[in-house]
Every structure is written in structure tokens, then in C-alpha cells.
Design an enzyme around this catalytic site. Sequence first.
Site, PDB file in Angstrom:
ATOM      1  N   ASP A   1     -17.480  79.152  26.115  1.00 38.79           N
ATOM      2  CA  ASP A   1     -18.828  79.617  26.481  1.00 38.79           C
ATOM      3  C   ASP A   1     -19.887  79.288  25.429  1.00 38.79           C
ATOM      4  O   ASP A   1     -20.932  79.923  25.377  1.00 38.79           O
ATOM      5  CB  ASP A   1     -18.768  81.140  26.676  1.00 38.79           C
TER       6      ASP A   1
ATOM      7  N   GLU B   1     -10.455  78.089  29.771  1.00 41.23           N
ATOM      8  CA  GLU B   1     -10.813  79.498  29.489  1.00 41.23           C
ATOM      9  C   GLU B   1     -11.927  79.957  30.450  1.00 41.23           C
ATOM     10  O   GLU B   1     -12.935  80.524  30.058  1.00 41.23           O
ATOM     11  CB  GLU B   1     -11.253  79.684  28.028  1.00 41.23           C
TER      12      GLU B   1
ATOM     13  N   GLU C   1     -23.415  83.773  25.374  1.00 44.75           N
ATOM     14  CA  GLU C   1     -22.156  83.289  25.937  1.00 44.75           C
ATOM     15  C   GLU C   1     -21.880  83.775  27.363  1.00 44.75           C
ATOM     16  O   GLU C   1     -21.319  83.039  28.180  1.00 44.75           O
ATOM     17  CB  GLU C   1     -20.973  83.685  25.026  1.00 44.75           C
TER      18      GLU C   1
ATOM     19  N   HIS D   1     -19.767  87.648  13.413  1.00 49.75           N
ATOM     20  CA  HIS D   1     -20.763  86.572  13.478  1.00 49.75           C
ATOM     21  C   HIS D   1     -21.651  86.571  14.722  1.00 49.75           C
ATOM     22  O   HIS D   1     -22.481  85.687  14.911  1.00 49.75           O
ATOM     23  CB  HIS D   1     -20.071  85.210  13.389  1.00 49.75           C
TER      24      HIS D   1
ATOM     25  N   ARG E   1     -24.346  86.574  17.546  1.00 53.86           N
ATOM     26  CA  ARG E   1     -25.801  86.492  17.539  1.00 53.86           C
ATOM     27  C   ARG E   1     -26.473  87.804  17.976  1.00 53.86           C
ATOM     28  O   ARG E   1     -27.489  88.199  17.413  1.00 53.86           O
ATOM     29  CB  ARG E   1     -26.261  85.400  18.521  1.00 53.86           C
TER      30      ARG E   1
ATOM     31  N   HIS F   1     -18.727  83.781   7.852  1.00 54.95           N
ATOM     32  CA  HIS F   1     -19.266  82.698   8.697  1.00 54.95           C
ATOM     33  C   HIS F   1     -20.477  82.065   8.002  1.00 54.95           C
ATOM     34  O   HIS F   1     -21.235  82.763   7.319  1.00 54.95           O
ATOM     35  CB  HIS F   1     -19.694  83.340  10.029  1.00 54.95           C
TER      36      HIS F   1
HETATM   37  C1  UD1 Z   1     -21.377  79.436  17.719  1.00 58.52           C
HETATM   38  C2  UD1 Z   1     -21.347  79.772  19.201  1.00 58.52           C
HETATM   39  C3  UD1 Z   1     -20.552  81.055  19.444  1.00 58.52           C
HETATM   40  C4  UD1 Z   1     -19.181  80.977  18.800  1.00 58.52           C
HETATM   41  C5  UD1 Z   1     -19.326  80.605  17.333  1.00 58.52           C
HETATM   42  C6  UD1 Z   1     -17.977  80.386  16.724  1.00 58.52           C
HETATM   43  C7  UD1 Z   1     -23.286  79.224  20.572  1.00 58.52           C
HETATM   44  C8  UD1 Z   1     -24.638  79.631  21.026  1.00 58.52           C
HETATM   45  N1  UD1 Z   1     -22.710  80.020  19.689  1.00 58.52           N
HETATM   46  O1  UD1 Z   1     -22.120  80.457  17.073  1.00 58.52           O
HETATM   47  O2  UD1 Z   1     -20.387  81.257  20.834  1.00 58.52           O
HETATM   48  O3  UD1 Z   1     -18.575  82.236  18.902  1.00 58.52           O
HETATM   49  O4  UD1 Z   1     -20.067  79.376  17.215  1.00 58.52           O
HETATM   50  O5  UD1 Z   1     -18.034  80.419  15.325  1.00 58.52           O
HETATM   51  O6  UD1 Z   1     -22.785  78.225  20.996  1.00 58.52           O
HETATM   52  N2  UD1 Z   1     -23.319  76.597  10.079  1.00 58.52           N
HETATM   53  C9  UD1 Z   1     -23.066  75.772   9.012  1.00 58.52           C
HETATM   54  N3  UD1 Z   1     -21.949  74.999   9.027  1.00 58.52           N
HETATM   55  C10 UD1 Z   1     -21.060  75.025  10.037  1.00 58.52           C
HETATM   56  C11 UD1 Z   1     -21.303  75.876  11.128  1.00 58.52           C
HETATM   57  C12 UD1 Z   1     -22.442  76.656  11.137  1.00 58.52           C
HETATM   58  O7  UD1 Z   1     -23.837  75.728   8.067  1.00 58.52           O
HETATM   59  O8  UD1 Z   1     -20.058  74.307   9.986  1.00 58.52           O
HETATM   60  C13 UD1 Z   1     -24.557  77.426  10.083  1.00 58.52           C
HETATM   61  C14 UD1 Z   1     -25.787  76.541  10.318  1.00 58.52           C
HETATM   62  O9  UD1 Z   1     -26.870  77.041   9.568  1.00 58.52           O
HETATM   63  C15 UD1 Z   1     -26.043  76.740  11.816  1.00 58.52           C
HETATM   64  C16 UD1 Z   1     -25.663  78.193  11.988  1.00 58.52           C
HETATM   65  O10 UD1 Z   1     -24.518  78.367  11.153  1.00 58.52           O
HETATM   66  O11 UD1 Z   1     -27.365  76.446  12.182  1.00 58.52           O
HETATM   67  C17 UD1 Z   1     -25.395  78.659  13.376  1.00 58.52           C
HETATM   68  O12 UD1 Z   1     -24.469  77.838  14.060  1.00 58.52           O
HETATM   69  P1  UD1 Z   1     -24.401  77.921  15.675  1.00 58.52           P
HETATM   70  O13 UD1 Z   1     -23.322  77.023  16.162  1.00 58.52           O
HETATM   71  O14 UD1 Z   1     -25.746  77.734  16.265  1.00 58.52           O
HETATM   72  O15 UD1 Z   1     -24.060  79.426  15.953  1.00 58.52           O
HETATM   73  P2  UD1 Z   1     -22.777  80.289  15.636  1.00 58.52           P
HETATM   74  O16 UD1 Z   1     -23.280  81.619  15.240  1.00 58.52           O
HETATM   75  O17 UD1 Z   1     -21.895  79.540  14.726  1.00 58.52           O
HETATM   76  N1  UDP Z   2     -10.905  81.295  12.116  1.00 56.40           N
HETATM   77  C1  UDP Z   2     -10.460  80.557  11.015  1.00 56.40           C
HETATM   78  N2  UDP Z   2     -10.990  80.832   9.794  1.00 56.40           N
HETATM   79  C2  UDP Z   2     -11.913  81.807   9.600  1.00 56.40           C
HETATM   80  C3  UDP Z   2     -12.355  82.565  10.723  1.00 56.40           C
HETATM   81  C4  UDP Z   2     -11.834  82.266  11.971  1.00 56.40           C
HETATM   82  O1  UDP Z   2      -9.599  79.690  11.152  1.00 56.40           O
HETATM   83  O2  UDP Z   2     -12.347  81.993   8.457  1.00 56.40           O
HETATM   84  C5  UDP Z   2     -10.397  80.940  13.456  1.00 56.40           C
HETATM   85  C6  UDP Z   2      -9.711  82.058  14.210  1.00 56.40           C
HETATM   86  O3  UDP Z   2      -8.331  82.092  13.918  1.00 56.40           O
HETATM   87  C7  UDP Z   2      -9.983  81.698  15.656  1.00 56.40           C
HETATM   88  C8  UDP Z   2     -11.322  80.997  15.603  1.00 56.40           C
HETATM   89  O4  UDP Z   2     -11.514  80.612  14.252  1.00 56.40           O
HETATM   90  O5  UDP Z   2      -9.038  80.762  16.143  1.00 56.40           O
HETATM   91  C9  UDP Z   2     -12.389  81.951  16.064  1.00 56.40           C
HETATM   92  O6  UDP Z   2     -13.625  81.505  15.701  1.00 56.40           O
HETATM   93  P1  UDP Z   2     -14.911  82.405  15.741  1.00 56.40           P
HETATM   94  O7  UDP Z   2     -14.560  83.820  15.460  1.00 56.40           O
HETATM   95  O8  UDP Z   2     -15.889  81.728  14.853  1.00 56.40           O
HETATM   96  O9  UDP Z   2     -15.419  82.207  17.225  1.00 56.40           O
HETATM   97  P2  UDP Z   2     -15.208  83.005  18.596  1.00 56.40           P
HETATM   98  O10 UDP Z   2     -13.760  82.991  18.908  1.00 56.40           O
HETATM   99  O11 UDP Z   2     -15.776  84.382  18.402  1.00 56.40           O
HETATM  100  O12 UDP Z   2     -16.008  82.225  19.556  1.00 56.40           O
END
Ligand code: UD1
Ligand code: UDP
Length: 373
Positions: free
Chosen positions: A100, A122, A136, A212, A214, A244
Site C-alpha cells: 500500500d 498482499e 496507505e 514511523h 505518517r 527510521h
Molecule cells: C514509506 C511508505 C509507508 C511504509 C514505509 C516503510 C508511503 C506514502 N509511505 O513511508 O507506507 O510503511 O515507507 O518504511 O509510501 N529516507 C531516507 N532514506 C531512506 C528512506 C527514507 O533518508 O532510505 C527519508 C527521506 O528524507 C524521505 C523520508 O525518509 O523523504 C520519507 O520517506 P517516504 O518513503 O516518503 O515515507 P516513509 O515514512 O518512509
Molecule cells: N526492518 C528492518 N530493520 C529495521 C526496521 C524494520 O529490517 O531497522 C524490517 C522489518 O523486519 C520488516 C520491514 O522492515 O520486514 C518493515 O518495514 P517498516 O516498518 O518500515 O514498514 P511497514 O511494514 O510498516 O510498511
Amino acid sequence: MKKKIKVMTILGTRPEVVKLAPVVHELARHKKQIKSLIVLTGQHRKMVDQFLQLFKIKPDYDLNIMIKNQTLIDVSSRCLDRLSKVLEKERPDLILVEGDTTTAFIASLAAFYLKIPMGHVEAGLRTFDKHRPFPEEINRQMMTLIADMHFAPTKKAKQNLLNEQINPKKIFLTGNPVIDALHYVAKQKKLINPELKKIDFKNKKVILVTAHRRESFGQPFNQICQAIKQIAALPDVEIVYPVHLNPNVQIVVNEMLKGLENVHLLKPLDYQSFVYLLKHCFFVLSDSGGVQEEAPAFNKPILVMREVTERQEGIEAGVAKLVGMDTANILKQVKLLLNSVSAYQSMSKSASPYGDGSAAKRIVQAILKQYLL
Ligand code: UD1
Ligand code: UDP
């Protein structure tokens, strides 16, 4: 009947890599029938690189869309623009997306505009609350409208799809490939982050924290951090929190929790180290989707810091509990698990409501049947 089908797997964030990796591996086992292409949108950067390495996945395209503190509009527009060019060039017979995220929804939308069929891994998770989780819940509902093949992880997810009048012939009950991913990790050589070696798992009650979402940013997230601070003041507790990389998380966590002796704020962990931590912790406190599926596989109780969850199976099995985002309630529920042996035991029973490790096989078999028979 087609001779060979072109399947494009599109992924962007950490959980998508974990859950689609087993599917990519399974697609690769059918080289004669399937040409498999992998597109990484790059919605996450650092947080996916180690995962791609672990699962030995080499994307054919990397769209590199991430920018710091990106908005949903940033992710959506950059993703739609760059992805549509790849889709037009490659014209796959089917795209596969997972869950999602905005990557998954935008990929589905682009495929729909270009009249390319889409398979949703999923499928069928619901809270029925438009804003929780945000965005999501709406992403996945819109993906259901677009999908041509729905891979439901559980009976409940399948039932949600049936209730929405989805054609039963297009729904495949497969399990969630996150369990396949755990099986894969169990077979790899153990390389554990040295930071975890410093934690006293024997004599302390180690609580694994992740957060983490939003929709929690602002006051609810402050309350979560306040709760963690108060939990850290309890006796014999160690908190391990891989933080995160989202700046909305980083800034608040560092302001409120940095410097507390028994709160270990770590960089996001590689998957093997995270699984090690899951195995060895006392229990989990999290708002993550994937972690709700993984914790029961290790008999670990999980307190879910959300008001609602689409993963009701864990709640019904008694291994997960919704504790909301209110400081006092989180603290109360944590104390109960720390102090009551019976409360702890009743939540740490064996349960695997999300899959049996063969989801990827079922997904690929369904695709082969659909396209090649
Ligand atoms: C995203 C997904 C969420 C998922 C989560 C898993 C959307 C809207 N959200 O949220 O559904 O649960 O990923 O973790 O799709 N950033 C870094 N490096 C990285 C990753 C992220 O610096 O490798 C920082 C950046 O500043 C980025 C911010 O995190 O802009 C947000 O990343 P984003 O993918 O937009 O949202 P998540 O909160 O990670
Ligand atoms: N995870 C990881 N390292 C971390 C935090 C999470 O490997 O420091 C893995 C976790 O085991 C799971 C996935 O990341 O498989 C979940 O990611 P996240 O919680 O970011 O996203 P969500 O599942 O909420 O979309």
C-alpha cells in the site's frame, strides 16, 4: 496461449523489498516461461540498498526518485513520470506490486493508464478508516479497483475483497511472502550488527521499538516518545530502537530520547540483524505493518501503537494488542507485559496467522496458470 510472459516487479521501500524478494526469486526459477524485470523506484534509498544485497536482487531500472523529507506529491509525481516511461518502453504482460505504499499505488495507476494488467501482492487489507493508516488505506483500496490478480495473504483479506464484489476467480489465497523472507534469512550466514552484541539480552528485558507512521507525526508521535522515556525509567529494561530515516521521526526521537543510558537509538538495521533482535527481544512495541506479521513468527508479543490495524489476525490470535498512542495507556500495557507472567505467557504463544513460507510459489503458480494454460 503465450510462449513466454514478461513480468515486471516494481518496488520502492523497505517492506516491498522484503515481501517481493521471495516472489522475484520464484519468478527467476521459471526462466523458460517468464522474463522477469525488476524496477526500483528508489522511494527509499539507504533503507533498501542492504536489503537488495541480502536478497541478491539487481534492479534492471533504478528511478532514484527519493528526495529528503519528500511529500506524498513529490513521491507520486516523480514516480508517475519516470515509471510511465519504463512501462511504455517495456510493455510487460503483467506488473507486480506489493502492499500500500505510494510506489505501489502509483505503479498501479501508471499501468492502468497504459492498459497493462496488475497483480497485487498482499491484497485485501483494510481498516476502513480513510486516514489510518494515511495514505496507505486509500492506496490499497484504489489498488483493489485496478488489480487484475489479487494475492490475498489471509482468509480475512480474501473475505474483504469478496465483500467488495471482486470476482472470486481473480482472488488467490497465497499467504504473505514476508514469512518466505524469514525462511530465506534463516538459511543465510549470520552477520549481526555489532551494536546488538552489546545488549544484555540475558539479564535485561529488551523491548524492541519501531515507529514511523505518517499519521502519527506531531502530538501522537511526541506521546509515543514520552511513553518510551517513561518505560526506560522502569527497572531492568533495555530499549532498542532502530530509528527510521524520515526526518519527522529522527528529529523528535533525538530531541526526546538521546542520551538515555538504556535507550539504544540505532540506525535502521539490516534485515538479518533486525530478525536477530526480534528473536532475542522480550517483546515488541511498534506501529509497523510488517513487524506485526513477523513478531508472531518468533512467538513475541507485539503492542501496536495505533488506533486501528488492518492486521486483525494477530489481535484475534491474542499475540498482538492495540495500545493506541496515548502515553499513559502505552505505559500501562507495557507494565502489564513486564510484570505479569500470565499476561506475557498468554501473548507469547505460537501463532503464524500470516503464512507458511510458500506464498511466492502460490503467486507464481497462479500467474503461470493464468497466462500459459
Ligand atoms: C514509506 C511508505 C509507508 C511504509 C514505509 C516503510 C508511503 C506514502 N509511505 O513511508 O507506507 O510503511 O515507507 O518504511 O509510501 N529516507 C531516507 N532514506 C531512506 C528512506 C527514507 O533518508 O532510505 C527519508 C527521506 O528524507 C524521505 C523520508 O525518509 O523523504 C520519507 O520517506 P517516504 O518513503 O516518503 O515515507 P516513509 O515514512 O518512509
Ligand atoms: N526492518 C528492518 N530493520 C529495521 C526496521 C524494520 O529490517 O531497522 C524490517 C522489518 O523486519 C520488516 C520491514 O522492515 O520486514 C518493515 O518495514 P517498516 O516498518 O518500515 O514498514 P511497514 O511494514 O510498516 O510498511
